[in-house]
Write a protein that holds these residues in place. Structure first.
Motif, PDB file in Angstrom:
ATOM      1  N   SER A   1       0.868  -1.269  -0.009  1.00  0.00           N
ATOM      2  CA  SER A   1      -0.142  -0.155   0.075  1.00  0.00           C
ATOM      3  C   SER A   1       0.712   1.373   0.117  1.00  0.00           C
ATOM      4  O   SER A   1       1.956   1.135   0.072  1.00  0.00           O
ATOM      5  CB  SER A   1      -0.932  -0.127   1.163  1.00  0.00           C
ATOM      6  OG  SER A   1      -0.114   0.063   2.346  1.00  0.00           O
ATOM      7  N   GLY A   2       0.048   2.254  -0.240  1.00  0.00           N
ATOM      8  CA  GLY A   2       0.751   3.499  -0.006  1.00  0.00           C
ATOM      9  C   GLY A   2       2.100   3.899  -0.790  1.00  0.00           C
ATOM     10  O   GLY A   2       2.236   3.456  -2.217  1.00  0.00           O
ATOM     11  N   ILE A   3       3.100   4.445  -0.380  1.00  0.00           N
ATOM     12  CA  ILE A   3       4.316   4.857  -1.165  1.00  0.00           C
ATOM     13  C   ILE A   3       5.001   3.379  -1.630  1.00  0.00           C
ATOM     14  O   ILE A   3       5.510   3.438  -2.755  1.00  0.00           O
ATOM     15  CB  ILE A   3       5.329   5.655  -0.169  1.00  0.00           C
ATOM     16  CG1 ILE A   3       4.821   6.828   0.337  1.00  0.00           C
ATOM     17  CG2 ILE A   3       6.550   5.460  -0.852  1.00  0.00           C
ATOM     18  CD1 ILE A   3       5.737   7.467   1.302  1.00  0.00           C
TER      19      ILE A   3
ATOM     20  N   ASN B   1      11.249   0.642   2.575  1.00  0.00           N
ATOM     21  CA  ASN B   1      10.047   1.491   2.945  1.00  0.00           C
ATOM     22  C   ASN B   1       9.069   1.000   4.031  1.00  0.00           C
ATOM     23  O   ASN B   1       8.523   2.158   4.582  1.00  0.00           O
ATOM     24  CB  ASN B   1       8.946   1.563   1.531  1.00  0.00           C
ATOM     25  CG  ASN B   1       7.747   2.273   1.888  1.00  0.00           C
ATOM     26  OD1 ASN B   1       7.586   3.515   1.999  1.00  0.00           O
ATOM     27  ND2 ASN B   1       6.649   1.390   1.887  1.00  0.00           N
TER      28      ASN B   1
ATOM     29  N   ALA C   1       2.291  12.539   3.516  1.00  0.00           N
ATOM     30  CA  ALA C   1       1.823  12.117   2.401  1.00  0.00           C
ATOM     31  C   ALA C   1       0.426  11.547   2.497  1.00  0.00           C
ATOM     32  O   ALA C   1       0.004  11.258   3.521  1.00  0.00           O
ATOM     33  CB  ALA C   1       2.835  10.967   1.888  1.00  0.00           C
ATOM     34  N   ASP C   2      -0.126  11.711   1.147  1.00  0.00           N
ATOM     35  CA  ASP C   2      -1.757  11.055   1.353  1.00  0.00           C
ATOM     36  C   ASP C   2      -1.587   9.590   0.975  1.00  0.00           C
ATOM     37  O   ASP C   2      -1.460   9.188  -0.144  1.00  0.00           O
ATOM     38  CB  ASP C   2      -2.187  11.651   0.123  1.00  0.00           C
ATOM     39  CG  ASP C   2      -3.696  11.510   0.038  1.00  0.00           C
ATOM     40  OD1 ASP C   2      -4.307  10.827   0.869  1.00  0.00           O
ATOM     41  OD2 ASP C   2      -4.420  11.958  -0.861  1.00  0.00           O
ATOM     42  N   THR C   3      -1.559   8.967   2.324  1.00  0.00           N
ATOM     43  CA  THR C   3      -1.388   7.402   2.288  1.00  0.00           C
ATOM     44  C   THR C   3      -2.340   6.864   3.166  1.00  0.00           C
ATOM     45  O   THR C   3      -2.954   7.687   4.045  1.00  0.00           O
ATOM     46  CB  THR C   3       0.141   6.884   2.733  1.00  0.00           C
ATOM     47  OG1 THR C   3       0.232   7.531   3.949  1.00  0.00           O
ATOM     48  CG2 THR C   3       1.145   7.698   1.940  1.00  0.00           C
ATOM     49  N   PRO C   4      -2.533   5.537   3.179  1.00  0.00           N
ATOM     50  CA  PRO C   4      -3.380   5.141   4.050  1.00  0.00           C
ATOM     51  C   PRO C   4      -3.248   5.162   5.606  1.00  0.00           C
ATOM     52  O   PRO C   4      -4.138   5.305   6.404  1.00  0.00           O
ATOM     53  CB  PRO C   4      -3.361   3.514   3.805  1.00  0.00           C
ATOM     54  CG  PRO C   4      -3.021   3.428   2.275  1.00  0.00           C
ATOM     55  CD  PRO C   4      -1.982   4.775   2.207  1.00  0.00           C
ATOM     56  N   TRP C   5      -1.851   5.232   5.785  1.00  0.00           N
ATOM     57  CA  TRP C   5      -1.487   5.618   7.461  1.00  0.00           C
ATOM     58  C   TRP C   5      -2.378   7.123   7.795  1.00  0.00           C
ATOM     59  O   TRP C   5      -2.793   7.332   8.847  1.00  0.00           O
ATOM     60  CB  TRP C   5      -0.145   5.657   7.696  1.00  0.00           C
ATOM     61  CG  TRP C   5       0.352   6.017   9.024  1.00  0.00           C
ATOM     62  CD1 TRP C   5       0.041   5.205   9.979  1.00  0.00           C
ATOM     63  CD2 TRP C   5       1.129   6.941   9.410  1.00  0.00           C
ATOM     64  NE1 TRP C   5       0.431   5.747  11.311  1.00  0.00           N
ATOM     65  CE2 TRP C   5       1.165   6.821  10.940  1.00  0.00           C
ATOM     66  CE3 TRP C   5       1.521   8.067   8.891  1.00  0.00           C
ATOM     67  CZ2 TRP C   5       1.802   7.906  11.840  1.00  0.00           C
ATOM     68  CZ3 TRP C   5       2.529   8.966   9.561  1.00  0.00           C
ATOM     69  CH2 TRP C   5       2.596   8.930  11.039  1.00  0.00           C
TER      70      TRP C   5
ATOM     71  N   ALA D   1       1.893   9.753  -3.149  1.00  0.00           N
ATOM     72  CA  ALA D   1       2.685   8.696  -3.249  1.00  0.00           C
ATOM     73  C   ALA D   1       3.425   8.577  -4.376  1.00  0.00           C
ATOM     74  O   ALA D   1       4.595   8.111  -4.196  1.00  0.00           O
ATOM     75  CB  ALA D   1       1.687   7.455  -2.767  1.00  0.00           C
ATOM     76  N   ASP D   2       2.724   8.894  -5.420  1.00  0.00           N
ATOM     77  CA  ASP D   2       3.454   8.808  -6.901  1.00  0.00           C
ATOM     78  C   ASP D   2       4.559   9.569  -6.845  1.00  0.00           C
ATOM     79  O   ASP D   2       5.653   9.425  -7.614  1.00  0.00           O
ATOM     80  CB  ASP D   2       2.296   8.983  -7.832  1.00  0.00           C
ATOM     81  CG  ASP D   2       1.460   7.897  -8.070  1.00  0.00           C
ATOM     82  OD1 ASP D   2       1.869   6.814  -7.599  1.00  0.00           O
ATOM     83  OD2 ASP D   2       0.504   8.181  -8.858  1.00  0.00           O
TER      84      ASP D   2
END
Length: 260
Positions: free
Chosen positions: A26-28, A90, A188-192, A222-223
């Motif tokens: 997921s995420g990054i 990561n 960052a715009d991640t699930p966490w 993330a991208d």
């Protein structure tokens, strides 16, 4: 040796190269694994989460807090990929609170994951990396390593260690032809981050505050972090080692003047 000169001359920047991405479900991590794959790499994803992500050369489950689990997963990745050129460290966990808010057990758990976990993965991968002509390690740090963020003492300590460790590893491994760099993302715009927002009293207000503290006024995608990781991992960055690349919308280095 797992690569040839074609890795530098092919149309895709990672053609002929292999990579292991931890925390790749997921995420990054997932964004990085997808980008490396799209650019020609054969990628093994390592994560503790289930279900395993699809679309990669290998998807392996391992706990980076357990050395035997890491060694088995890295060995399996090297076997399936036929070698290993790139490691992206990561995988990690979050932590909140001031200096008095976390127990000794929580300090040990977070540092064991976010710092020693990277050590375990890199250590297990070194024999394969030493056989590569384009060996690279990219560690994922954080803006928390360089900027004092409120209620992030434990998390910041771990990410500060990642930055220091990256530079020391780069010095040790350069004579063996292995480059080591880090990327320090902003928020960052991640699930966490999504889970943190879900627990906030006012998720919309918290999101606005997190976006506003970065000079470009939004969360980091993330991208965008994945693109920085890919650059540092690529043969095109062959003269870059011991570097910590900020992907934070200017949060670490800029001091913009407020209007009015």
């Amino acid at each position: 040796m797992t690569t040839t000169g074609s890795a530098l001359s092919g149309a895709l920047p990672f053609a002929g190269l292999t990579a292991l991405v931890t925390g790749g479900a997921s995420g990054i991590g997932l964004a990085t694994a997808r980008l490396l794959t799209a650019q020609g790499a054969r990628v093994a994803v390592l994560d503790l989460s289930e279900p395993e992500p699809a679309g990669f050369a290998a998807a392996l489950r391992a706990d980076i807090r357990d050395d035997a689990s890491v060694v088995a997963a890295v060995d399996a990745a090297v076997s399936r990929l036929g070698g290993l050129d790139i490691v992206v460290n990561n995988a990690g966990i979050g932590a909140q609170g001031g200096v008095e808010d976390n127990s000794d057990e929580e300090w040990h758990r977070v540092l064991d994951t976010n710092v020693v976990g990277m050590v375990r993965v890199t250590r297990a991968a070194l024999p394969a990396l030493r056989a590569s002509r384009h060996a690279a390690v990219v560690n994922v740090g954080s803006i928390a390593a360089t900027a004092g963020l409120p209620q992030r003492v434990l998390y910041s300590a771990g990410k500060g260690a990642v930055v220091a460790m990256t530079r020391a590893m780069a010095a040790d491994l350069l004579p063996e032809g292995i480059r080591v760099n880090a990327v320090n993302p902003g928020t960052a715009d991640t699930p966490w981050i999504g889970r943190l927002l879900d627990r906030a009293a006012d998720p919309a207000a918290e999101y606005t505050a997190l976006a506003a503290r970065q000079p470009h006024g939004r969360l980091v995608a993330a991208d965008e972090v994945a693109a920085a990781i890919a650059y540092l991992a690529s043969p095109a960055a062959g003269s870059t080692t011991g570097t910590c690349l900020a992907v934070d919308g200017g949060m670490d280095g800029l001091r913009l003047r407020k209007e009015g």
